[in-house]
Design a protein around this motif. Structure first.
Motif, PDB file in Angstrom:
ATOM      1  N   SER A  72       2.655   6.454  -7.052  1.00  0.00           N
ATOM      2  CA  SER A  72       1.673   7.339  -7.682  1.00  0.00           C
ATOM      3  C   SER A  72       2.095   8.799  -7.593  1.00  0.00           C
ATOM      4  O   SER A  72       1.802   9.585  -8.486  1.00  0.00           O
ATOM      5  N   ASN A  73       2.811   9.167  -6.542  1.00  0.00           N
ATOM      6  CA  ASN A  73       3.310  10.538  -6.413  1.00  0.00           C
ATOM      7  C   ASN A  73       4.372  10.865  -7.463  1.00  0.00           C
ATOM      8  O   ASN A  73       4.522  12.014  -7.854  1.00  0.00           O
TER       9      ASN A  73
ATOM     10  N   THR B  87       2.625   1.701  -3.486  1.00  0.00           N
ATOM     11  CA  THR B  87       1.741   2.234  -4.529  1.00  0.00           C
ATOM     12  C   THR B  87       1.468   3.718  -4.314  1.00  0.00           C
ATOM     13  O   THR B  87       1.359   4.472  -5.281  1.00  0.00           O
ATOM     14  N   LYS B  88       1.397   4.162  -3.065  1.00  0.00           N
ATOM     15  CA  LYS B  88       1.216   5.589  -2.780  1.00  0.00           C
ATOM     16  C   LYS B  88       2.432   6.389  -3.246  1.00  0.00           C
ATOM     17  O   LYS B  88       2.300   7.412  -3.913  1.00  0.00           O
ATOM     18  N   VAL B  89       3.614   5.922  -2.876  1.00  0.00           N
ATOM     19  CA  VAL B  89       4.852   6.610  -3.256  1.00  0.00           C
ATOM     20  C   VAL B  89       4.995   6.637  -4.772  1.00  0.00           C
ATOM     21  O   VAL B  89       5.310   7.675  -5.368  1.00  0.00           O
TER      22      VAL B  89
ATOM     23  N   ALA C  38       0.834  -1.209   0.000  1.00  0.00           N
ATOM     24  CA  ALA C  38       0.000   0.000   0.000  1.00  0.00           C
ATOM     25  C   ALA C  38       0.866   1.256   0.000  1.00  0.00           C
ATOM     26  O   ALA C  38       0.599   2.211  -0.738  1.00  0.00           O
ATOM     27  N   GLU C  39       1.917   1.267   0.796  1.00  0.00           N
ATOM     28  CA  GLU C  39       2.807   2.427   0.835  1.00  0.00           C
ATOM     29  C   GLU C  39       3.572   2.578  -0.477  1.00  0.00           C
ATOM     30  O   GLU C  39       3.745   3.688  -0.986  1.00  0.00           O
TER      31      GLU C  39
END
Length: 77
Positions: free
Chosen positions: A38-39, A34-36, A31-32
């Motif tokens: 996407s940024n 994919t967040k990073v 999850a982390e």
């Protein structure tokens, strides 16, 4: 909790973080990641050259890849 490291590769560049991040599970680490990712994606895709690849990996404590996200630009035809 397990310790993970991020590594990014693009062309001749490859770099891994020296400081690990702890996550309670593989799911939390994913999850982390994919967040990073996407940024970064908008700026990466704007600068991606034809027939090149960018990827981000999440490495375990032994620095072995657990997850990888790849962005590939291919010329076809």
């Amino acid at each position: 909790m397990a310790l993970y490291f991020f590594r990014i590769s693009h062309g001749d560049y490859a770099g891994a973080s020296d400081h690990g991040t702890e996550f309670e599970s593989h799911e939390d680490a994913w999850a982390e990641m994919t967040k990073v990712c996407s940024n970064f994606l908008a700026s990466i895709s704007r600068n991606l050259k034809q027939n090149s690849e960018w990827h981000m990996e999440l490495l375990d404590e032994g620095r072995k890849p657990v997850f990888r996200i790849r962005l590939v630009a291919e010329s076809v035809g």
